[in-house]
Write a protein that holds these residues in place. Structure first.
Motif: not given
Length: 763
Positions: A77-88, A139-151
């Motif tokens: 669970f929640a591994l999809g957060e990783m990309w957004g955090k790293a890119v952010r 949704l938590w993972e999608r949140k971080y994908a969006m934040l990474g792309l927004e940054e």
């Protein structure tokens, strides 16, 4: 005219999307970040930033494997957060360095992620027919994908494809989440309250601010109206000034809750609704006062180191095994940045400074390739155990990914600006290129070795003379700060911004001397009595610790010498270890000890530290009795509706007493478990019962044992005094220690079939 119109259309079409159709905000910030590339730090913090950029973001981060979670699915669970955090964090580092190599890496991984977008617009770790994935953090993972792309869009490349991707992602979420028949947002996620899913508030508000498209604000309003947490409305709780540990029950998860409040700041900017400003302000004050420890982080023992738990009061508890998750600290730092920009409150920058110089860099791995998951103030400081994934030999946790964002925020907040001129928030050495309020070039040069000392020189060099304000944060910890402009003293007050307005010209110099003295801090009353009567030492904003690497007696009791104002005359000395930034010789009542800055303590080698030090044992500290437990009591307890329990004889209150049951015959024996091995008992102080007299114990024997089996008699009193007006003092005839205390009453003074004791205190 027609040709001019066509030319205008062409120019507008070529303009970056980020310059078009932005929302009009109802609330304007008090401070604003400088443009990218405006500041260059040097010295103390710059080394940490560059270390991490090279060894983490440009080093070992497996961007492709993280993007593959969206392409191939996740195995946890929640591994999809990783990309957004790293890119952010990579994007924020690029904002600072403008490093072309880093940009190439970010460009490549953003293109990779965009290729995973599904037909319904989602960038999700689960397929369309499984969305939204309730228990696994979709949704938590999608949140971080969006934040990474927004940054990325904001700081690296305003690529129209990215903005279009963000809109499609948001529209997909809107189609899936909401009022019935859609899935309710507070039912989505792995936690009991689903609070993590409502952290979508931040990326939705950023997208609304970017595009001005009302549906994104409407979805944000849906989140706010639903209170962000199943079973409670955390925004209303904040408005009502509920303490953080009681918000969002049953799990007041600090990291996610603060993420949601970051989004609420953006919501308040857009709507201007004053009740949400009150919620934001109350949350900030309550977390600051109730949850944040001396190193600037929080999150409590008993709930994974991640929940609000009144840690400001509990931090000295030596039995804590897990606290202060790095994700909590970095998110708190980002929220404080929002508060600083929104309100101009210097207290928010005080909090950032405290965390940056202690908790943040104190959680880093020495080689710049990771962060501790949680940190302790006493014991084994660092901990890499927690949620994460192994990419081959590389262990990546959520905190490894959030820690760099904290480092990347340092140049973002160090120097800011207002409509009236620059604001110096952090006193790390730096050079700054910016503009004056009228738009003319302005250079600032901050020369200092802070925090090694408190001496700071700021050279103000406008291209041409101009009148504007220079604001300086005067830290709350610096009670006596000296500020001079070209030698002329300026009035300043601790815990405020000093605003210096004048006609500035090239070569003008501000000299600042901060009060960098060592101060003694005393612990609050802790729920674990073993955490009471402890001491800590702070140098300016720098927390000091005893380090097992250089001090084998690191956890032994010590009484620090301080004056009536709690000032400690510590002496800075050459560090014992090359990796130590600061080391001090600190005076104590039995000599001196060595202490180093908390951030420098390297416990990755299985050593330990002590930050909250046990005071030299005294009657009050060694023999605290609130945790003692009754093991046996042959005399029983008088049961006539009165509190006459045996605990009353060990509650430090002479006005309560233990009273045996009526009809008991001598002898009476009771045993107390003192909860840990106690040193040799030198005597007993005893109060007889205060509210009734005559049936006091007469023949009394005191014994101690380490195992509640083998007893050593330390004192026998054949004729104990009946006096009740003074405290009786009986030195032991044989000094011995132990964990268990046995009291035997052989006889009492009258023939009544009962007995009592007022208070018993060994020393």
């Amino acid at each position: 005219m027609k040709n001019i119109y066509l030319l205008l259309v062409i120019v507008l079409a070529m303009m970056p999307n980020r310059l078009l159709a932005q929302a009009t905000l109802k609330v304007e910030d008090q401070q604003f970040p400088l443009p990218p590339g405006s500041i260059r730090l040097s010295g103390f913090l710059e080394n940490d930033i560059q270390n991490f950029i090279e060894h983490w973001n440009k080093g070992v981060v497996p961007y492709a494997e993280m993007a593959d979670f969206f392409r191939n699915g996740r195995r946890q669970f929640a591994l999809g957060e990783m990309w957004g955090k790293a890119v952010r964090s990579a994007c924020m580092f690029y904002r600072y360095t403008q490093d072309p190599e880093l940009k190439r890496m970010i460009d490549a991984t953003v293109n990779d992620l965009l290729s995973t977008q599904q037909k319904n617009g989602s960038i999700s770790c689960v397929r369309i027919n499984q969305q939204p994935d309730d228990p696994n953090g979709d949704l938590w993972e999608r949140k971080y994908a969006m934040l990474g792309l927004e940054e990325y869009y904001q700081w690296v490349n305003p690529d129209p494809r990215v903005l279009e991707s963000l809109k499609r992602q948001a529209d997909c979420i809107i189609s899936q989440i909401g009022d019935a028949p859609k899935a309710p947002i507070t039912e989505q996620g792995w936690s009991e309250t689903g609070i993590e899913s409502s952290s979508l508030l931040e990326p939705f508000m950023r997208l609304y601010n970017r595009t001005g498209e009302k549906r994104y604000l409407e979805f944000a309003t849906y989140i706010v109206d639903n209170g962000a947490s199943k079973g409670s409305n955390i925004f209303q709780q904040a408005i009502n000034n509920v303490e953080p540990a009681k918000m969002g029950l049953p799990y007041p998860k600090a990291y996610e809750m603060t993420s949601v409040f970051e989004g609420l700041v953006e919501y308040y900017r857009a709507t201007g609704d004053p009740k949400y400003k009150q919620a934001i302000q109350n949350y900030f004050n309550n977390v600051k006062n109730r949850e944040i420890t001396i190193v600037g982080n929080g999150g409590g023992h008993g709930i994974g180191g991640e929940g609000w738990n009144n840690m400001a009061f509990e931090q000295s508890d030596p039995d804590i095994v897990r606290m202060m998750e790095t994700c909590v600290g970095v998110t708190w730092m980002k929220f404080c940045s929002q508060m600083m920009r929104l309100t101009g409150d210097p207290a928010a920058m005080d909090e950032i400074e405290r965390y940056v110089y202690n908790g943040l860099i104190g959680a880093m791995k020495p080689h710049g390739d990771g962060f501790s998951y949680c940190n302790l103030l006493n014991g084994h400081k660092t901990n890499n155990t927690g949620w994460g994934w192994d990419f081959g030999d590389l262990r990546v946790t959520c905190c490894n990914l959030n820690g760099p964002m904290g480092l990347a925020y340092i140049p973002f907040v160090a120097v800011t600006t207002t409509k009236n001129g620059p604001v110096i928030n952090l006193y790390n050495a730096a050079t700054v290129g910016m503009t004056t309020p009228s738009g003319n070039p302005l250079n600032l040069s901050i020369e200092t070795d802070f925090p090694q000392s408190g001496k700071v020189s700021v050279k103000v060099n406008p291209e041409k003379p101009e009148s504007f304000d220079v604001k300086l944060r005067i830290p709350s910890w610096s009670a006596r700060t000296s500020v001079k402009v070209n030698g002329a003293a300026q009035p300043v007050t601790a815990g405020t911004y000093a605003s210096i307005k004048r006609q500035w010209k090239a070569g003008d110099t501000i000299e600042i001397v901060l009060e960098m003295r060592c101060r003694l801090l005393l612990s609050s009353q802790c729920s674990n009595p073993q955490g009471n009567n402890r001491q800590a030492v702070v140098y300016g904003p720098i927390v000091l610790s005893r380090d097992e690497n250089t001090d084998e007696h690191y956890n032994q009791p010590v009484k620090i010498k301080a004056d009536i104002n709690h000032i400690v005359k510590a002496v800075k000395t050459k560090p014992t270890l090359a990796s130590t930034r600061m080391e001090f010789v600190v005076p104590s009542t039995t000599g001196s000890i060595r202490m180093i800055d908390y951030a420098s303590v390297n416990n990755w080698n299985d050593t330990y530290l002590c930050t909250w030090m046990t005071d030299v044992p005294t009657l009050e500290t060694i023999w605290e009795k609130s945790s003692w437990i009754e093991v046996s009591n042959s005399g029983g307890v008088w049961g006539d509706g009165h509190d006459a329990s045996l605990r009353n004889a060990f509650d430090d209150n002479k006005n309560t007493c233990w009273h045996s049951k009526i009809g008991v015959m001598m002898p009476i024996t009771f045993v107390m478990d003192m909860r840990k091995e106690r040193p040799a008992i030198k005597g007993f102080k005893i109060w007889n019962r205060q509210d009734d007299h005559g049936n006091e114990p007469r023949h009394v024997r005191f014994s101690v044992s380490s195992n509640n089996n083998d007893w050593t008699t330390v004192l026998e009193i054949p004729e104990m005094s009946q006096s009740w007006e003074t405290e009786l003092d009986y030195p032991t005839t044989r000094q011995a220690g132990g964990r268990y205390l046995k009291v035997e009453i052989g006889s009492h003074y009258r023939s009544y079939p009962w007995c009592y004791f007022g208070e018993i205190t060994p020393y």
